[in-house]
Design an enzyme around this catalytic site. Structure first.
Site, PDB file in Angstrom:
ATOM      1  N   LYS A 112     -45.120  25.011  67.156  1.00 11.61           N
ATOM      2  CA  LYS A 112     -46.417  24.729  66.537  1.00 11.61           C
ATOM      3  C   LYS A 112     -46.756  25.748  65.454  1.00 11.61           C
ATOM      4  CE  LYS A 112     -48.753  21.940  69.945  1.00 11.61           C
ATOM      5  NZ  LYS A 112     -49.887  21.763  70.835  1.00 11.61           N
ATOM      6  N   LYS A 136     -48.220  12.926  68.644  1.00  8.90           N
ATOM      7  CA  LYS A 136     -49.435  12.600  67.892  1.00  8.90           C
ATOM      8  C   LYS A 136     -49.380  13.205  66.504  1.00  8.90           C
ATOM      9  CE  LYS A 136     -51.722  13.745  72.098  1.00  8.90           C
ATOM     10  NZ  LYS A 136     -52.752  14.292  72.934  1.00  8.90           N
ATOM     11  N   LYS A 181     -39.342  14.136  69.839  1.00  5.81           N
ATOM     12  CA  LYS A 181     -40.208  13.465  70.819  1.00  5.81           C
ATOM     13  C   LYS A 181     -41.317  12.676  70.124  1.00  5.81           C
ATOM     14  CE  LYS A 181     -43.587  16.993  71.876  1.00  5.81           C
ATOM     15  NZ  LYS A 181     -44.416  17.727  72.749  1.00  5.81           N
TER      16      LYS A 181
HETATM   17  P1  TYM Z   1     -50.818  17.062  75.656  1.00  6.29           P
HETATM   18  O1  TYM Z   1     -52.139  16.483  75.368  1.00  6.29           O
HETATM   19  O2  TYM Z   1     -49.995  17.555  74.498  1.00  6.29           O
HETATM   20  O3  TYM Z   1     -49.916  16.005  76.442  1.00  6.29           O
HETATM   21  C1  TYM Z   1     -50.444  15.307  77.546  1.00  6.29           C
HETATM   22  C2  TYM Z   1     -49.312  14.892  78.487  1.00  6.29           C
HETATM   23  O4  TYM Z   1     -48.432  13.964  77.835  1.00  6.29           O
HETATM   24  C3  TYM Z   1     -47.086  14.401  77.979  1.00  6.29           C
HETATM   25  N1  TYM Z   1     -46.319  13.995  76.789  1.00  6.29           N
HETATM   26  C4  TYM Z   1     -45.172  13.310  76.831  1.00  6.29           C
HETATM   27  N2  TYM Z   1     -44.450  12.830  77.878  1.00  6.29           N
HETATM   28  C5  TYM Z   1     -43.319  12.137  77.591  1.00  6.29           C
HETATM   29  N3  TYM Z   1     -42.875  11.922  76.320  1.00  6.29           N
HETATM   30  C6  TYM Z   1     -43.568  12.379  75.248  1.00  6.29           C
HETATM   31  N4  TYM Z   1     -43.140  12.148  74.014  1.00  6.29           N
HETATM   32  C7  TYM Z   1     -44.779  13.119  75.475  1.00  6.29           C
HETATM   33  N5  TYM Z   1     -45.698  13.702  74.682  1.00  6.29           N
HETATM   34  C8  TYM Z   1     -46.631  14.235  75.496  1.00  6.29           C
HETATM   35  C9  TYM Z   1     -47.178  15.907  78.099  1.00  6.29           C
HETATM   36  O5  TYM Z   1     -46.029  16.450  78.714  1.00  6.29           O
HETATM   37  C10 TYM Z   1     -48.414  16.060  78.942  1.00  6.29           C
HETATM   38  O6  TYM Z   1     -48.117  15.904  80.318  1.00  6.29           O
HETATM   39  N6  TYM Z   1     -50.405  21.451  77.703  1.00  6.29           N
HETATM   40  C11 TYM Z   1     -50.734  20.110  78.181  1.00  6.29           C
HETATM   41  C12 TYM Z   1     -52.199  19.965  78.505  1.00  6.29           C
HETATM   42  C13 TYM Z   1     -52.657  20.811  79.658  1.00  6.29           C
HETATM   43  C14 TYM Z   1     -52.232  20.708  81.014  1.00  6.29           C
HETATM   44  C15 TYM Z   1     -52.969  21.681  81.728  1.00  6.29           C
HETATM   45  C16 TYM Z   1     -51.300  19.896  81.657  1.00  6.29           C
HETATM   46  C17 TYM Z   1     -53.585  21.796  79.601  1.00  6.29           C
HETATM   47  N7  TYM Z   1     -53.786  22.335  80.850  1.00  6.29           N
HETATM   48  C18 TYM Z   1     -52.792  21.860  83.104  1.00  6.29           C
HETATM   49  C19 TYM Z   1     -51.131  20.086  83.041  1.00  6.29           C
HETATM   50  C20 TYM Z   1     -51.860  21.054  83.745  1.00  6.29           C
HETATM   51  C21 TYM Z   1     -50.268  19.105  77.139  1.00  6.29           C
HETATM   52  O7  TYM Z   1     -49.136  19.074  76.794  1.00  6.29           O
HETATM   53  O8  TYM Z   1     -51.123  18.222  76.654  1.00  6.29           O
END
Ligand code: TYM
Length: 345
Positions: free
Chosen positions: A123, A210, A207
């Site tokens: 990032k 967004k 991957k």
């Molecule tokens: P975020 O919003 O980036 O992603 C949310 C969830 O979607 C999954 N994800 C995917 N899974 C499969 N293939 C993809 N291409 C893909 N893109 C996104 C992410 O792995 C995630 O599960 N850091 C976390 C947010 C967070 C969190 C937490 C998660 C903050 N605190 C505590 C668990 C526990 C995140 O990646 O958000």
């Protein structure tokens, strides 16, 4: 990192996970995480699902949009099947203890641990020194989210594996440093399944995300049937027919991705899908895939529209969720304060 054997944590089994309120959810979010949130409600008595707006501001301010985007993600949770009467759905910033525990964990986590985090490197790119300290510290707040509820299981996509390992290391080091064995559980990531790593429709080595500038690389939860069909038809593939078995997917990342999506959406094994489509061309497979996707996503999108049309009703659900989250978090934070030795009257 710490490699002391994990002590036996004897508290209740509890699920926690979260998503950032940034620019609408896509199929990767749904198959990697949200679909599992829904299924886990039947296996665990306590499931807590958070919209992580504190994490969202690490990427820059968006004060006019932030609350609305947070509501939208909460609506997506509910529309996908998270039941707010069984599970807790809330917005992270409404429970102040997340920030408080993150500070304590800042003093437990080591710089070297964070410097190894690949998501920060991706990032921040070449401009790490211009990134916010918050972006660097993002995974420490994530550990606080999970451990504030002493959660034992965390459903996430594959890209979160390293952050989950860091959460375990922080829990272990806190327990060791404060001589409080088994105070925090070492949370277990729940990553398995064909949906754990959904790739871009245009490049099977990247991957689905967004932040990709092209909308043709992803399926959004709100895409209609025509848009889905168009995106799937234009998805990158190769001229060969689908293989008869899993092994035939090696070296064909785009094909592997589309078959994985079909399997995850229809709740079937990859081998099972290949039994049906092996030997057939993409002219047969792509429309079938677009159809199962549209059938899965249309009711979710319709429910999201219904929920988003009534923000007051959504806010009532989120206020109730925040109350229930605080009821778990505050006693745990009070215990942490005692363990750390903070003053108390
Ligand atoms: P975020 O919003 O980036 O992603 C949310 C969830 O979607 C999954 N994800 C995917 N899974 C499969 N293939 C993809 N291409 C893909 N893109 C996104 C992410 O792995 C995630 O599960 N850091 C976390 C947010 C967070 C969190 C937490 C998660 C903050 N605190 C505590 C668990 C526990 C995140 O990646 O958000």
């Amino acid at each position: 990192m710490t490699d002391t054997p994990s002590q036996q944590y004897s508290g209740p089994r509890r699920v926690f996970s979260g998503m950032q309120p940034t620019n609408g959810l896509h199929l990767g979010n749904y198959l990697g995480a949200l679909q599992k949130f829904v299924a886990l409600q039947d296996a665990f008595e306590s499931c807590i699902y958070c919209v992580v707006d504190l994490h969202a501001i690490t990427a820059g301010p968006d004060p006019k949009e932030l609350a609305a985007k947070s509501r939208e993600v909460a609506a997506a949770y509910i529309a996908a099947g998270v039941d707010p009467t069984r599970s807790i759905i809330f917005i992270q910033s409404a429970v102040r203890e997340h920030s408080e525990l993150a500070w304590v964990f800042n003093c437990v986590a080591r710089m070297g641990w964070l410097e190894r985090m690949t998501q920060f490197k991706d990032k921040a790119g070449k401009h790490a020194e211009r990134s916010s300290v918050g972006l660097f510290d993002y995974p420490v707040l994530q550990a606080a989210d999970i451990l504030l509820y002493k959660a034992t299981h965390v459903p996430v996509g594959e890209d979160q594996k390293q952050h989950l390992e860091l959460s375990r290391d922080i829990a272990q080091k806190f327990n060791n440093d404060y001589e409080a064995p088994a105070f925090f559980p070492l949370p277990e990531p729940l990553i398995q399944g064909p949906g754990a790593r959904i790739m871009s429709l245009r490049d099977g080595t990247k991957k689905m995300s967004k932040s990709d500038p092209s909308d043709m690389t992803r399926i959004n939860l709100t895409d209609d049937a025509d848009t889905i069909m168009n995106k799937i038809k234009k998805a990158t593939t190769d001229p060969h027919p689908l293989p008869e078995a899993k092994e035939g997917l090696a070296g064909r990342p785009e094909v592997e991705n589309l078959v994985g999506i079909y399997a995850a959406v229809s709740d079937r094994g990859v081998d099972d899908v290949l039994k049906e489509f092996g030997g057939k061309g993409f002219g047969a497979f792509k429309p079938a895939l677009a159809e199962v996707l549209a059938a899965k996503l249309a009711p979710i999108a319709a429910d999201m529209r219904r929920l988003n049309a009534d923000p007051a009703a959504l806010d009532a659900i989120l206020a109730d969720g925040a109350d229930r989250a605080r009821a778990i978090a505050q006693p745990i934070m009070a215990e942490v304060r005692d363990v750390v030795g903070f003053w108390r009257a």
